[in-house]
Scaffold this motif. Structure first.
Motif, PDB file in Angstrom:
ATOM      1  N   VAL A 188       0.839  -1.202   0.000  1.00  0.00           N
ATOM      2  CA  VAL A 188       0.000   0.000   0.000  1.00  0.00           C
ATOM      3  C   VAL A 188       0.873   1.252   0.000  1.00  0.00           C
ATOM      4  CG1 VAL A 188      -1.810   1.276   1.221  1.00  0.00           C
ATOM      5  CG2 VAL A 188      -1.839  -1.229   1.214  1.00  0.00           C
ATOM      6  N   GLU A 189       1.901   1.240   0.838  1.00  0.00           N
ATOM      7  CA  GLU A 189       2.815   2.386   0.907  1.00  0.00           C
ATOM      8  C   GLU A 189       3.512   2.606  -0.428  1.00  0.00           C
ATOM      9  OE1 GLU A 189       6.420   4.152   3.716  1.00  0.00           O
ATOM     10  OE2 GLU A 189       5.625   2.123   4.068  1.00  0.00           O
ATOM     11  N   LEU A 190       3.932   1.525  -1.078  1.00  0.00           N
ATOM     12  CA  LEU A 190       4.592   1.631  -2.380  1.00  0.00           C
ATOM     13  C   LEU A 190       3.648   2.256  -3.403  1.00  0.00           C
ATOM     14  CD1 LEU A 190       6.914   0.971  -4.338  1.00  0.00           C
ATOM     15  CD2 LEU A 190       5.890  -1.293  -4.650  1.00  0.00           C
ATOM     16  N   ALA A 191       2.398   1.803  -3.423  1.00  0.00           N
ATOM     17  CA  ALA A 191       1.433   2.317  -4.395  1.00  0.00           C
ATOM     18  C   ALA A 191       1.173   3.802  -4.188  1.00  0.00           C
ATOM     19  CB  ALA A 191       0.127   1.529  -4.296  1.00  0.00           C
ATOM     20  N   LEU A 192       0.992   4.213  -2.939  1.00  0.00           N
ATOM     21  CA  LEU A 192       0.710   5.619  -2.669  1.00  0.00           C
ATOM     22  C   LEU A 192       1.920   6.505  -2.933  1.00  0.00           C
ATOM     23  CD1 LEU A 192      -1.944   4.581  -1.470  1.00  0.00           C
ATOM     24  CD2 LEU A 192      -1.664   6.275   0.352  1.00  0.00           C
ATOM     25  N   ALA A 250      -4.233   0.174  14.901  1.00  0.00           N
ATOM     26  CA  ALA A 250      -2.921   0.570  14.380  1.00  0.00           C
ATOM     27  C   ALA A 250      -2.912   0.556  12.860  1.00  0.00           C
ATOM     28  CB  ALA A 250      -1.845  -0.358  14.935  1.00  0.00           C
ATOM     29  N   ARG A 251      -3.593  -0.423  12.256  1.00  0.00           N
ATOM     30  CA  ARG A 251      -3.674  -0.503  10.793  1.00  0.00           C
ATOM     31  C   ARG A 251      -4.406   0.723  10.230  1.00  0.00           C
ATOM     32  NH1 ARG A 251      -3.018  -4.392   6.713  1.00  0.00           N
ATOM     33  NH2 ARG A 251      -1.393  -5.002   8.184  1.00  0.00           N
ATOM     34  N   LYS A 252      -5.515   1.099  10.836  1.00  0.00           N
ATOM     35  CA  LYS A 252      -6.254   2.284  10.395  1.00  0.00           C
ATOM     36  C   LYS A 252      -5.407   3.547  10.536  1.00  0.00           C
ATOM     37  CE  LYS A 252     -10.848   0.579  11.696  1.00  0.00           C
ATOM     38  NZ  LYS A 252     -11.991   0.810  12.617  1.00  0.00           N
ATOM     39  N   ALA A 253      -4.712   3.650  11.662  1.00  0.00           N
ATOM     40  CA  ALA A 253      -3.866   4.822  11.892  1.00  0.00           C
ATOM     41  C   ALA A 253      -2.757   4.913  10.852  1.00  0.00           C
ATOM     42  CB  ALA A 253      -3.281   4.769  13.298  1.00  0.00           C
ATOM     43  N   GLU A 254      -2.201   3.758  10.470  1.00  0.00           N
ATOM     44  CA  GLU A 254      -1.145   3.744   9.462  1.00  0.00           C
ATOM     45  C   GLU A 254      -1.682   4.150   8.096  1.00  0.00           C
ATOM     46  OE1 GLU A 254       2.700   3.141   7.754  1.00  0.00           O
ATOM     47  OE2 GLU A 254       1.894   3.690   9.715  1.00  0.00           O
ATOM     48  N   LEU A 255      -2.873   3.701   7.757  1.00  0.00           N
ATOM     49  CA  LEU A 255      -3.492   4.110   6.499  1.00  0.00           C
ATOM     50  C   LEU A 255      -3.733   5.612   6.473  1.00  0.00           C
ATOM     51  CD1 LEU A 255      -6.097   1.215   6.083  1.00  0.00           C
ATOM     52  CD2 LEU A 255      -4.075   1.601   4.653  1.00  0.00           C
ATOM     53  N   GLN A 256      -4.208   6.154   7.575  1.00  0.00           N
ATOM     54  CA  GLN A 256      -4.439   7.588   7.664  1.00  0.00           C
ATOM     55  C   GLN A 256      -3.131   8.368   7.571  1.00  0.00           C
ATOM     56  OE1 GLN A 256      -6.619   7.493  11.377  1.00  0.00           O
ATOM     57  NE2 GLN A 256      -8.573   7.794  10.338  1.00  0.00           N
ATOM     58  N   ARG A 257      -2.087   7.836   8.189  1.00  0.00           N
ATOM     59  CA  ARG A 257      -0.776   8.491   8.128  1.00  0.00           C
ATOM     60  C   ARG A 257      -0.251   8.541   6.690  1.00  0.00           C
ATOM     61  NH1 ARG A 257       4.573   7.570   7.792  1.00  0.00           N
ATOM     62  NH2 ARG A 257       4.225   5.349   7.363  1.00  0.00           N
ATOM     63  N   LEU A 258      -0.380   7.426   5.985  1.00  0.00           N
ATOM     64  CA  LEU A 258       0.073   7.387   4.594  1.00  0.00           C
ATOM     65  C   LEU A 258      -0.711   8.372   3.734  1.00  0.00           C
ATOM     66  CD1 LEU A 258       0.566   3.545   4.033  1.00  0.00           C
ATOM     67  CD2 LEU A 258       2.340   5.295   4.205  1.00  0.00           C
ATOM     68  N   CYS A 259      -1.996   8.457   3.983  1.00  0.00           N
ATOM     69  CA  CYS A 259      -2.820   9.398   3.224  1.00  0.00           C
ATOM     70  C   CYS A 259      -2.404  10.843   3.494  1.00  0.00           C
ATOM     71  CB  CYS A 259      -4.299   9.212   3.579  1.00  0.00           C
ATOM     72  SG  CYS A 259      -5.041   7.727   2.859  1.00  0.00           S
ATOM     73  N   THR A 260      -2.114  11.158   4.742  1.00  0.00           N
ATOM     74  CA  THR A 260      -1.684  12.509   5.091  1.00  0.00           C
ATOM     75  C   THR A 260      -0.364  12.852   4.409  1.00  0.00           C
ATOM     76  OG1 THR A 260      -2.781  12.379   7.248  1.00  0.00           O
ATOM     77  CG2 THR A 260      -1.052  14.035   7.002  1.00  0.00           C
ATOM     78  N   LEU A 261       0.560  11.907   4.382  1.00  0.00           N
ATOM     79  CA  LEU A 261       1.864  12.138   3.778  1.00  0.00           C
ATOM     80  C   LEU A 261       1.791  12.331   2.272  1.00  0.00           C
ATOM     81  CD1 LEU A 261       4.131   9.588   5.714  1.00  0.00           C
ATOM     82  CD2 LEU A 261       4.152  12.074   5.906  1.00  0.00           C
ATOM     83  N   THR A 262       0.856  11.656   1.624  1.00  0.00           N
ATOM     84  CA  THR A 262       0.794  11.671   0.154  1.00  0.00           C
ATOM     85  C   THR A 262      -0.311  12.566  -0.410  1.00  0.00           C
ATOM     86  OG1 THR A 262      -0.576   9.663   0.229  1.00  0.00           O
ATOM     87  CG2 THR A 262       1.799   9.368  -0.046  1.00  0.00           C
ATOM     88  N   GLY A 263      -1.079  13.223   0.471  1.00  0.00           N
ATOM     89  CA  GLY A 263      -2.145  14.092  -0.007  1.00  0.00           C
ATOM     90  C   GLY A 263      -3.397  13.354  -0.403  1.00  0.00           C
ATOM     91  N   TRP A 264      -3.515  12.094   0.022  1.00  0.00           N
ATOM     92  CA  TRP A 264      -4.710  11.314  -0.245  1.00  0.00           C
ATOM     93  C   TRP A 264      -5.693  11.468   0.914  1.00  0.00           C
ATOM     94  CZ3 TRP A 264      -5.222   6.505  -3.590  1.00  0.00           C
ATOM     95  CH2 TRP A 264      -4.449   6.638  -4.748  1.00  0.00           C
ATOM     96  N   ARG A 265      -6.854  10.832   0.776  1.00  0.00           N
ATOM     97  CA  ARG A 265      -7.851  10.873   1.838  1.00  0.00           C
ATOM     98  C   ARG A 265      -8.292   9.458   2.198  1.00  0.00           C
ATOM     99  NH1 ARG A 265     -13.611  14.148   2.178  1.00  0.00           N
ATOM    100  NH2 ARG A 265     -13.888  13.828   4.411  1.00  0.00           N
ATOM    101  N   TYR A 266      -8.502   9.240   3.479  1.00  0.00           N
ATOM    102  CA  TYR A 266      -8.911   7.931   3.981  1.00  0.00           C
ATOM    103  C   TYR A 266     -10.396   7.934   4.310  1.00  0.00           C
ATOM    104  CZ  TYR A 266      -9.522   4.166   7.432  1.00  0.00           C
ATOM    105  OH  TYR A 266      -9.980   3.076   8.133  1.00  0.00           O
ATOM    106  N   GLY A 267     -11.082   6.859   3.908  1.00  0.00           N
ATOM    107  CA  GLY A 267     -12.487   6.690   4.245  1.00  0.00           C
ATOM    108  C   GLY A 267     -12.738   5.270   4.721  1.00  0.00           C
ATOM    109  N   LEU A 268     -13.759   5.090   5.556  1.00  0.00           N
ATOM    110  CA  LEU A 268     -14.072   3.786   6.122  1.00  0.00           C
ATOM    111  C   LEU A 268     -15.556   3.492   5.941  1.00  0.00           C
ATOM    112  CD1 LEU A 268     -13.349   1.285   7.877  1.00  0.00           C
ATOM    113  CD2 LEU A 268     -13.821   2.698   9.886  1.00  0.00           C
ATOM    114  N   HIS A 269     -15.851   2.252   5.516  1.00  0.00           N
ATOM    115  CA  HIS A 269     -17.240   1.840   5.306  1.00  0.00           C
ATOM    116  C   HIS A 269     -17.442   0.438   5.852  1.00  0.00           C
ATOM    117  CE1 HIS A 269     -21.134   1.303   3.380  1.00  0.00           C
ATOM    118  NE2 HIS A 269     -20.689   0.185   2.838  1.00  0.00           N
ATOM    119  N   HIS A 270     -18.590   0.202   6.481  1.00  0.00           N
ATOM    120  CA  HIS A 270     -18.947  -1.126   6.980  1.00  0.00           C
ATOM    121  C   HIS A 270     -20.086  -1.681   6.134  1.00  0.00           C
ATOM    122  CE1 HIS A 270     -17.369   0.690  10.927  1.00  0.00           C
ATOM    123  NE2 HIS A 270     -16.407  -0.043  10.382  1.00  0.00           N
ATOM    124  N   THR A 271     -20.049  -2.965   5.872  1.00  0.00           N
ATOM    125  CA  THR A 271     -21.005  -3.570   4.946  1.00  0.00           C
ATOM    126  C   THR A 271     -22.432  -3.589   5.457  1.00  0.00           C
ATOM    127  OG1 THR A 271     -20.396  -5.759   5.793  1.00  0.00           O
ATOM    128  CG2 THR A 271     -19.272  -4.991   3.804  1.00  0.00           C
TER     129      THR A 271
END
Length: 294
Positions: A188-192, A250-271
């Motif tokens: 994920v980090e590589l892609a972003l 911790a996984r969610k926090a890491e996703l949010q951190r990567l988004c902040t660093l790369t200018g992306w946005r994080y969203g969460l959805h439950h089925t």
């Protein structure tokens, strides 16, 4: 090695899903009142932007003969709106997405496909080009492209976790990744990082089953991956709850951190939540009204 009969059965099952997925996505997209589309501008497609090397999938009519005649490489004449209005999607097709804890809830894969196709329909209606990350389906307009996307989204992969596809990112375009993001975070980090290097901004949209958030397990429990490659048995599942929830947080926090660093946005959805509300959030976020500039 997959036997021909098994392969044919899987292909027929995927083909049978296609019309239903397309109909549901069209219905979901139609339920969203668009109003005026904020990304259309006067003189749409008239302003020259730049030349770029021709790519696989480009129509021959887009090739500029004068610019191409200067050398051995063909060039496409892009207009100003085309770059800003290209959106690339990656929808996770890994086995982990085929999980559902309750018959009342759709599989994560089903919800991800539905949202991916519905947002594609909305963007296409708004005059944008939509396609997949990678080289298999570059962004284009039209119903034929929507059908190609539906066919691609309907296919499954055998591996438990599928890494995000990050090849052939169009510079300064936008992207949407939909997944449970429970696999290798390094991918994920590589892609972003690669996307950010090319000026691509977008959304990481995490789709989870309610049980993956609540961990409602106790006593003797056998945990198995959907793909069948991982298995763990415990006599006291409730003893794992605290550690599991900490790792998920911790996984969610890491996703949010990567988004902040790369200018992306994080969203969460439950089925177990509304697909329509999820689609509205995605559309607003891609349009810039949800906090991410287009």
């Amino acid at each position: 090695m997959t036997q021909p009969v098994t392969l044919r059965a899987r292909a027929e099952a995927e083909a049978a899903r296609l019309p239903a997925l397309l109909a549901r996505a069209q219905h979901l997209a139609g339920a969203l009142l668009l109003g005026a589309h904020g990304r259309r501008r006067a003189g749409l497609g008239d302003d020259f932007w730049q030349y770029r090397p021709a790519q696989v999938g480009d129509s021959r009519r887009l090739v500029d003969p004068r610019r191409s005649a200067r050398g051995d490489q063909e060039f496409v004449r892009e207009r100003e709106w085309q770059i800003a209005q290209s959106v690339m999607l990656w929808v996770d097709r890994g086995a982990s997405m085929r999980f559902s804890s309750d018959r009342a809830h759709p599989e994560k894969a089903d919800r991800a496909r539905l949202l991916g196709l519905a947002i594609s329909i909305l963007l296409d209606r708004g005059g944008e080009r939509v396609g997949l990350t990678g080289t298999s389906l570059p962004p284009r307009h039209g119903n034929a492209q929507i059908l190609r996307l539906a066919e691609s989204f309907s296919q499954d992969e055998a591996a438990d976790y599928s890494p995000p596809e990050h090849r052939a990112m169009i510079p300064n375009a936008r992207a949407l990744f939909i997944s449970d993001f429970l696999g290798d975070m390094a991918q994920v980090e590589l892609a972003l990082t690669k996307a950010a290097d090319r000026g691509v901004r977008g959304i990481l949209y995490q789709v989870l089953d309610p049980a993956e958030e609540a961990f409602p397990f106790a006593g003797r429990t056998i945990f198995e991956s959907v793909g069948g490659t991982l298995s763990h048995e415990t006599l006291k599942a409730n003893d794992l709850k605290e550690r599991y929830l900490a790792r998920l947080a911790a996984r969610k926090a890491e996703l949010q951190r990567l988004c902040t660093l790369t200018g992306w946005r994080y969203g969460l959805h439950h089925t177990d939540q509304s697909a329509q509300s999820a689609l509205l959030w995605l559309y607003s976020a891609l349009d810039g009204r949800g906090g991410m500039a287009a």
